[in-house]
Motif scaffolding. Sequence first.
Motif, mmCIF file in Angstrom:
data_model
loop_
_atom_site.group_PDB
_atom_site.id
_atom_site.type_symbol
_atom_site.label_atom_id
_atom_site.label_comp_id
_atom_site.label_asym_id
_atom_site.label_seq_id
_atom_site.Cartn_x
_atom_site.Cartn_y
_atom_site.Cartn_z
ATOM 1 N N ASN A 68 0.858 -1.151 -0.037
ATOM 2 C CA ASN A 68 -0.072 -0.163 -0.029
ATOM 3 C C ASN A 68 0.883 1.457 -0.007
ATOM 4 O O ASN A 68 0.311 2.474 -0.052
ATOM 5 N N HIS A 89 -5.411 0.897 -9.144
ATOM 6 C CA HIS A 89 -4.711 1.208 -10.310
ATOM 7 C C HIS A 89 -5.797 1.079 -11.409
ATOM 8 O O HIS A 89 -6.638 0.017 -11.598
ATOM 9 N N CYS A 164 -3.835 -7.093 -13.224
ATOM 10 C CA CYS A 164 -4.578 -6.144 -13.543
ATOM 11 C C CYS A 164 -5.981 -6.425 -14.116
ATOM 12 O O CYS A 164 -6.069 -6.968 -14.946
ATOM 13 N N PHE A 165 -7.019 -5.834 -13.349
ATOM 14 C CA PHE A 165 -8.356 -6.130 -14.110
ATOM 15 C C PHE A 165 -9.052 -4.878 -14.477
ATOM 16 O O PHE A 165 -10.330 -4.680 -13.949
HETATM 17 C C1 LIG Z 1 -2.904 0.225 -2.880
HETATM 18 S S1 LIG Z 1 -3.866 -0.935 -2.821
HETATM 19 C C2 LIG Z 1 -5.284 -0.356 -3.380
HETATM 20 C C3 LIG Z 1 -6.571 -0.522 -2.603
HETATM 21 C C4 LIG Z 1 -7.396 -1.732 -2.202
HETATM 22 N N1 LIG Z 1 -8.199 -2.411 -3.398
HETATM 23 C C5 LIG Z 1 -7.961 -2.113 -1.002
HETATM 24 O O1 LIG Z 1 -9.109 -2.052 -1.176
HETATM 25 O O2 LIG Z 1 -7.420 -1.699 0.170
HETATM 26 C C6 LIG Z 1 -3.260 -1.919 -3.841
HETATM 27 C C7 LIG Z 1 -4.047 -3.393 -4.085
HETATM 28 O O3 LIG Z 1 -5.267 -2.999 -4.856
HETATM 29 C C8 LIG Z 1 -5.519 -4.231 -5.581
HETATM 30 N N2 LIG Z 1 -5.514 -3.399 -7.081
HETATM 31 C C9 LIG Z 1 -5.410 -2.302 -7.346
HETATM 32 N N3 LIG Z 1 -5.718 -1.759 -8.579
HETATM 33 C C10 LIG Z 1 -6.153 -3.173 -9.064
HETATM 34 C C11 LIG Z 1 -6.375 -3.356 -10.283
HETATM 35 N N4 LIG Z 1 -6.611 -2.568 -11.550
HETATM 36 N N5 LIG Z 1 -6.626 -4.713 -10.680
HETATM 37 C C12 LIG Z 1 -6.863 -5.731 -9.598
HETATM 38 N N6 LIG Z 1 -6.264 -5.442 -8.395
HETATM 39 C C13 LIG Z 1 -5.973 -4.042 -8.146
HETATM 40 C C14 LIG Z 1 -4.259 -5.085 -5.585
HETATM 41 O O4 LIG Z 1 -4.470 -6.195 -4.850
HETATM 42 C C15 LIG Z 1 -3.087 -4.104 -5.136
HETATM 43 O O5 LIG Z 1 -2.065 -4.684 -4.381
#
Ligand SMILES: C[S@@+](CC[C@H](N)C(=O)[O-])C[C@H]1O[C@@H](n2cnc3c(N)ncnc32)[C@H](O)[C@@H]1O
Length: 353
Positions: A68, A89, A164-165
Amino acid sequence: MKQFNQMSPSRQDAILQLSKGPDFLASLRSETRHFTKETLQSASPEFSQLNESLQDQIWSMMRTFDCNSFSHSRSKSQLLYPTLARVNHSCRPNAVLGDPKPAEQDAKLHSGLEPVDLLKKALIAIEEIPEGEEITVSYLSEEDLLEPRPQRRQRLMDGFGFECFCSRCLDEDADRVLRTFRSAEGEGSTGTGGEPCEEMHVSSFADFLTKLSKEEPLSSPDELVAIAETASETLAPSHWLLRKVHYVLSCFYEKNHRPALAVEHLQGILDLELRALGRISPSKWEQKGDQLVMKGDLPQAFECYAQVLKALKLRSPEVYPIPGRDMPCEEIRKKLRSVLDGVTAAKGYPSAA
Ligand SMILES: C[S@@+](CC[C@H](N)C(=O)[O-])C[C@H]1O[C@@H](n2cnc3c(N)ncnc32)[C@H](O)[C@@H]1O
């Protein structure tokens, strides 16, 4: 742990929440990038001597930080922003994370601001975001965003440990055209260039180009012109890699004061950006405007700066305003005015060189 224990309960809670979401739990299963508890145990005898529950707490805290944290231009290390850490992202982001520029930071420091405030980050919208739509940023650089899906996904997996999704990655067809190799009949009718060995070859070539554009070892463009010629025999004109070659050439010509050639080689990457991201990049369009001014093509330069101003005005109101210092919009307005002044002085548009 010591720093964590000194935080307020609400801040501690915001950080602990980060390790409770599904994304974090999924990351625990992904061992592609993240370290395991066993890695820590073998790296640190002190760690392995702690009791199981303390080991779990420390490991979870380190993984939370790893998943994070963001970099900041003023800090050499990664920093954890509990709210910004929630921003996902996207390969077609609608916002950016901004650090105050060093001059702004220094001005603030002199006005008595706490040093810790200099490490703040701003979340800046770069387009109109309808209510209810997810705000996303890019974890990749602007250059990397211009690469096709396999390359972007690989970078995200290597650098951040997730697949990435985002909506752009789910939209496969858009990229397929950008990756098409040239056929005998011309653009678009052969395969997608997706075979693993070909992709590997393509990405090492792309890395070579990125290195060239960053480290600027070229003293003559001959080598690159030859590369561009060979590449254009194999790749369709819209291929992202060919456009990268032209962009490196464009930067070379810009540095060597050859604006007409710089503009010519810049156009491909501008088209690619529009296609990949659905909008123009103000910095590259400003670069084109500057080259057009150098070339003496003031009407086109005016058009270009006007596009930049339009794109900048879509962004959130200026962040970190410092009295007496120009903000990006004002800088472009100045360029527009000077282009107009040039036109007046010459009593008409000068002819393009
Ligand atoms: C900085 S955190 C973002 C916040 C996280 N989604 C949360 O709910 O705490 C980064 C994590 O979010 C997920 N993530 C962020 N962008 C993504 C995307 N475009 N596709 C899939 N997973 C994503 C991944 O698991 C990544 O390790």
